[in-house]
Every structure is written in structure tokens, then in C-alpha cells.
Write a protein that holds these residues in place. Structure first.
Motif, short mmCIF file in Angstrom:
data_model
loop_
_atom_site.label_atom_id
_atom_site.label_comp_id
_atom_site.label_asym_id
_atom_site.label_seq_id
_atom_site.Cartn_x
_atom_site.Cartn_y
_atom_site.Cartn_z
N ILE A 1 0.84 -1.21 0.00
CA ILE A 1 0.00 0.00 0.00
C ILE A 1 0.87 1.25 0.00
O ILE A 1 1.75 1.42 0.84
CB ILE A 1 -0.97 0.00 1.21
N LYS A 2 0.58 2.12 -0.97
CA LYS A 2 1.36 3.35 -1.14
C LYS A 2 0.58 4.59 -0.74
O LYS A 2 1.16 5.63 -0.42
CB LYS A 2 1.78 3.48 -2.62
N GLY A 3 -0.74 4.51 -0.84
CA GLY A 3 -1.54 5.70 -0.52
C GLY A 3 -3.00 5.35 -0.30
O GLY A 3 -3.48 4.31 -0.77
N ILE A 4 -3.68 6.23 0.43
CA ILE A 4 -5.10 6.01 0.72
C ILE A 4 -5.84 7.35 0.67
O ILE A 4 -5.28 8.39 1.01
CB ILE A 4 -5.28 5.31 2.09
N GLY A 5 -7.09 7.28 0.23
CA GLY A 5 -7.91 8.50 0.21
C GLY A 5 -9.38 8.12 0.27
O GLY A 5 -9.76 6.99 -0.06
N SER A 6 -10.20 9.05 0.72
CA SER A 6 -11.64 8.77 0.76
C SER A 6 -12.43 10.04 0.55
O SER A 6 -11.87 11.14 0.58
CB SER A 6 -12.03 8.09 2.07
N TYR A 7 -13.71 9.88 0.34
CA TYR A 7 -14.57 11.04 0.11
C TYR A 7 -15.98 10.73 0.59
O TYR A 7 -16.52 9.65 0.33
CB TYR A 7 -14.60 11.39 -1.39
N LEU A 8 -16.56 11.70 1.28
CA LEU A 8 -17.96 11.61 1.70
C LEU A 8 -18.71 12.80 1.13
O LEU A 8 -18.22 13.93 1.20
CB LEU A 8 -18.05 11.64 3.23
N PRO A 9 -19.90 12.58 0.56
CA PRO A 9 -20.67 13.71 0.06
C PRO A 9 -20.97 14.70 1.17
O PRO A 9 -21.02 14.33 2.36
CB PRO A 9 -21.97 13.07 -0.45
N ARG B 1 5.94 -5.95 4.06
CA ARG B 1 4.80 -5.04 3.95
C ARG B 1 3.95 -5.49 2.76
O ARG B 1 4.44 -6.15 1.85
CB ARG B 1 5.27 -3.60 3.74
N GLY B 2 2.65 -5.17 2.79
CA GLY B 2 1.75 -5.51 1.68
C GLY B 2 0.77 -6.59 2.05
O GLY B 2 0.63 -6.97 3.22
N ILE B 3 0.07 -7.10 1.03
CA ILE B 3 -0.97 -8.12 1.26
C ILE B 3 -0.29 -9.46 1.54
O ILE B 3 0.53 -9.94 0.75
CB ILE B 3 -1.93 -8.20 0.05
N LEU B 4 -0.63 -10.07 2.66
CA LEU B 4 0.00 -11.32 3.08
C LEU B 4 -0.89 -12.53 2.82
O LEU B 4 -0.41 -13.63 2.58
CB LEU B 4 0.35 -11.26 4.57
N ILE C 1 -3.49 3.52 12.74
CA ILE C 1 -2.78 2.55 11.90
C ILE C 1 -1.48 3.18 11.42
O ILE C 1 -1.49 4.24 10.79
CB ILE C 1 -3.64 2.09 10.71
N LYS C 2 -0.36 2.51 11.77
CA LYS C 2 0.96 3.02 11.42
C LYS C 2 1.68 2.03 10.52
O LYS C 2 1.32 0.86 10.47
CB LYS C 2 1.78 3.24 12.69
N LYS C 3 2.72 2.54 9.85
CA LYS C 3 3.55 1.71 8.98
C LYS C 3 3.98 0.44 9.74
O LYS C 3 4.39 0.52 10.89
CB LYS C 3 4.77 2.51 8.54
N ASN C 4 3.86 -0.69 9.04
CA ASN C 4 4.25 -2.02 9.57
C ASN C 4 3.22 -2.66 10.50
O ASN C 4 3.44 -3.78 10.97
CB ASN C 4 5.62 -2.00 10.25
N ASP C 5 2.10 -1.98 10.77
CA ASP C 5 1.04 -2.61 11.57
C ASP C 5 0.39 -3.73 10.76
O ASP C 5 0.25 -3.62 9.53
CB ASP C 5 -0.05 -1.59 11.94
#
Ligand code: UT7
Length: 334
Positions: free
Chosen positions: A17-25, A190-193, A310-314
Motif C-alpha cells: 500500500i502506497k496511498g489512501i484516500g476517501s470522500y464523503l458527500p 509489507r503488503g498483502i500477506l 494505523i501506522k507503517k508495519n502494523d
């Protein structure tokens, strides 16, 4: 779909995972607002579901509009340009049009002319199915940089006269950017396991939309046998969490954060009790978002990343269950 490698000397491609974003109306609809439309109350909705409010898309604001905001925020978070993306998977049950896939509209709006884009439809489990599909295409070398989006405008398929369903759902979108990287094949990567998807179509009519292209030539409205869905939810979610942990060879105690599909607080509490999960490790957003179907997991994930939980490596476990029935989980290291 386990990417774990039995030979610890071999490297493995990982979807990181490199980035995350979200949107609510913008528009917020409270329980009191709903009590003006149907025979319900703030007290009933809070007690039975944990929901306090939900967001509703503006007139003319489509699923691809919501998805675009989330995608652009995820790309900015990753520090990547849109043209670096070679695959877009959109999980949605509320596409802009019957076809083509709404993902192709997003591809065009992002100015991407290479690679591929397609939709996945697994209702509330859609994001988990999309993430598992992305992982499979990435570890087999078919895609390097992937946008996985969950976006829904369920407000458009609700029967606003049915108090048993219209109080439960909301609109929104969430997105992840993933890049393929070499890992050691161990769970420390890191990543999907690990991941797993399931369905059981015998329950097709317990949560469905009573219209469709081939059957009625109408869009239809959402219909649900609520208590029936509830009954299966805790059982299916608990089993998929245990199975996914087993694939990766980890125990529940090792998981730092559980990010479940946000349907009903009582389902989350029931699952936590059954699996003896620490309640403080469970990310809950159903109070603020309602059930946003395929958008709920990335929306909840974004909240917990942005507020610093949620932090890196969690080690993070995502799960969902929805119409079909479908259910699934993904274990990843953030
Ligand atoms: O993503 C997966 C999608 N869905 C789910 O996970 C939903 C799973 N199911 C649920 O969350 C719950 O079944 C509901 C929240 C939908 C319903 O809660 P419940 O405790 O199972 O209630 P119920 O359907 O058994 O209904 C109990 C009573 C009924 O009245 P009577 O027949 O006992 O007089 C309903 O008519 O509550 C009534 N009711 C309401 N009352 C006020 C149903 N909806 C409402 C409402 N406001 N909004």
C-alpha cells in the motif's frame, strides 16, 4: 490467494500500500432527519445499529464523482501521478450506467490511456473481492501500480418508505494505491500477506435489489431480510477471519487492527465476542457513515490511518460480508 512462500530464500512479489484516500458527500442526514420521513426514531436506530448519521450524494453526483475524489486523494497520498497506474478496479453495486464499467469512466477522467480498468460487483464485500483480485494480478506480474476503489450511491436504490432498510445505508468512496514490490515471502513483509473470498448463492434473495436489466428492465430497490442477514453475518465473518489468519500462520493476538465492513455495530460486537478480539483494536465508523457497502472498508481504513491509529508495519485485517451472500478477508502489513 496466499502469497506466502514456503522457500524463505525466494523473493515474492507483494502488493504494497502506497496511498489512501476517501470522500464523503457534503450532505449529512441524521437519524432525526429520517424520523421526519419514516416511522422511526434516533433511539431505535442507535440501539439496533449504532448508526447516528450518514452522508447522501447530491442530485447529479454520481458514483464515479465520489470515486474520483477518493482516487485523487489516494494518488496524492502516494505521491504518484495518475499515468503511473496500470490497473483500476472499482468495487460498486451502484454503477453510473449498466455498462460500460464505471472504472473505465474513472480511467478516462484520470487521463490514463494504457493498462486496464474494470468493475467488481460483490455488494458489501466488493472492496475485499477487488483487493484480492488486484493482489492476484499483481503477484502474477500483470499489473504494477493499481488503484482499488470502493464507491457507492446506495441512496439511489433505497426504498425511502421502508424503515427497515432506508435508515441503514449511506453514500461514499474510498481508494487505495498499491505497488508491486519484492518481499522476502515472510509475514514481516509489507503488503498483502493473505486473503480469501467466499460466496453462497442459496441466500440470493435475503439481500437483493428487486429490479435489473435482464429481469425487469428497471433499476429496482434494495430489499433485505434483516434478521436473516444478521444471523449469518457473525458466523461468516468469524470463520473468514480465522481462515485468513490460518493461511498466513498468524494468531489473532498478532493483528494490530481489525477494519471490518461497517453494517451494524451489533454485528461487530458479536464477532468480537465470538473471536475474543480486543474491542480497542476494532475500527468503527458505522456511527458516522452508516453502511456504505463497498466503500465502507476503505473509508474506515482512511479514518484510522489519518487519525494515527494505523501506522507503517502494523498488521491489519480487513473483512466484509454482503449480498449473495458474499464474504471475504484480507490480511496486510501497512
Ligand atoms: O452489509 C450487510 C448488509 N446488512 C446487514 O448487515 C444488516 C443485518 N441486519 C441488521 O442489522 C438488523 O437485522 C436490522 C438493523 C436491519 C434490524 O434489526 P433487528 O433487531 O433485526 O429488528 P427486526 O427486523 O427484527 O425488527 C424488530 C422491530 C419490528 O417491529 P415489530 O414487528 O417487532 O413490531 C420492525 O418493524 O423493529 C421494527 N423496525 C423499526 N422500528 C423503528 C424495523 N426498522 C425500524 C426502524 N425504526 N427503522
Amino acid at each position: 490467494m496466499n502469497a506466502k512462500n514456503s522457500d524463505s530464500h525466494m523473493t515474492t512479489r507483494r502488493a504494497v500500500i502506497k496511498g489512501i484516500g476517501s470522500y464523503l458527500p457534503e450532505r449529512v442526514m441524521t437519524n432525526d432527519d429520517l424520523a421526519k420521513i419514516v416511522d422511526t426514531s434516533d433511539e431505535w436506530i442507535r440501539e439496533r445499529t449504532g448508526i447516528v448519521q450518514r452522508h447522501i450524494a447530491a442530485d447529479g453526483e454520481t458514483t464515479s464523482d465520489l470515486a474520483m475524489h477518493a482516487a485523487q486523494r489516494a494518488l496524492a497520498d502516494a505521491g504518484m501521478q495518475a499515468n503511473e497506474i496500470d490497473l483500476i478496479i472499482l468495487a460498486t453495486s451502484t454503477p453510473d450506467n449498466t455498462f460500460p464499467a464505471t472504472a473505465t469512466a474513472i480511467q478516462a477522467r484520470l487521463g490514463i490511456t494504457h493498462g486496464a480498468a474494470f468493475d467488481i460487483q460483490a455488494v458489501c464485500s466488493g472492496f475485499i473481492f477487488a483487493l484480492n483480485t488486484a493482489n492476484s494480478l499483481m503477484i502474477t506480474g500483470q499489473a504494477d501500480n493499481v488503484l482499488v476503489i470502493g464507491a457507492e450511491t446506495f441512496s439511489r436504490i433505497l426504498d425511502w418508505e421502508d424503515r427497515g432498510t432506508c435508515v441503514l445505508f449511506g453514500d461514499g468512496a474510498g481508494a487505495l494505491v498499491l505497488s508491486a514490490e519484492e518481499g522476502s515471502g515472510e509475514n514481516s513483509d509489507r503488503g498483502i500477506l493473505a486473503g480469501k473470498v467466499r460466496s453462497d448463492g442459496r441466500h440470493y434473495d435475503k439481500l437483493y435489489v428487486d429490479g435489473g436489466v435482464s429481469s425487469t428492465q428497471t433499476v429496482g430497490k434494495l430489499r433485505m431480510q434483516g434478521p436473516e442477514v444478521f444471523k449469518h453475518a457473525v458466523k461468516n465473518i468469524s470463520s473468514i477471519i480465522s481462515e485468513t489468519a490460518e493461511i498466513a500462520g498468524i494468531t489473532m493476538d498478532e493483528v494490530d487492527w481489525f477494519v471490518p465492513h461497517q453494517a451494524n455495530k451489533r454485528i461487530l460486537d458479536g464477532t468480537a465476542r465470538k473471536l475474543k478480539l480486543a474491542p480497542e483494536k476494532i475500527v468503527i465508523t458505522v456511527d458516522k457513515h452508516g453502511n456504505t457497502s463497498a466503500a465502507s472498508v476503505p473509508l474506515a481504513l482512511d479514518v484510522a490511518v489519518k487519525d494515527g491509529r494505523i501506522k507503517k508495519n502494523d498488521l491489519v485485517l480487513l473483512e466484509a460480508m454482503g449480498g449473495g451472500f458474499t464474504w471475504g478477508a484480507v490480511l496486510l502489513r501497512w
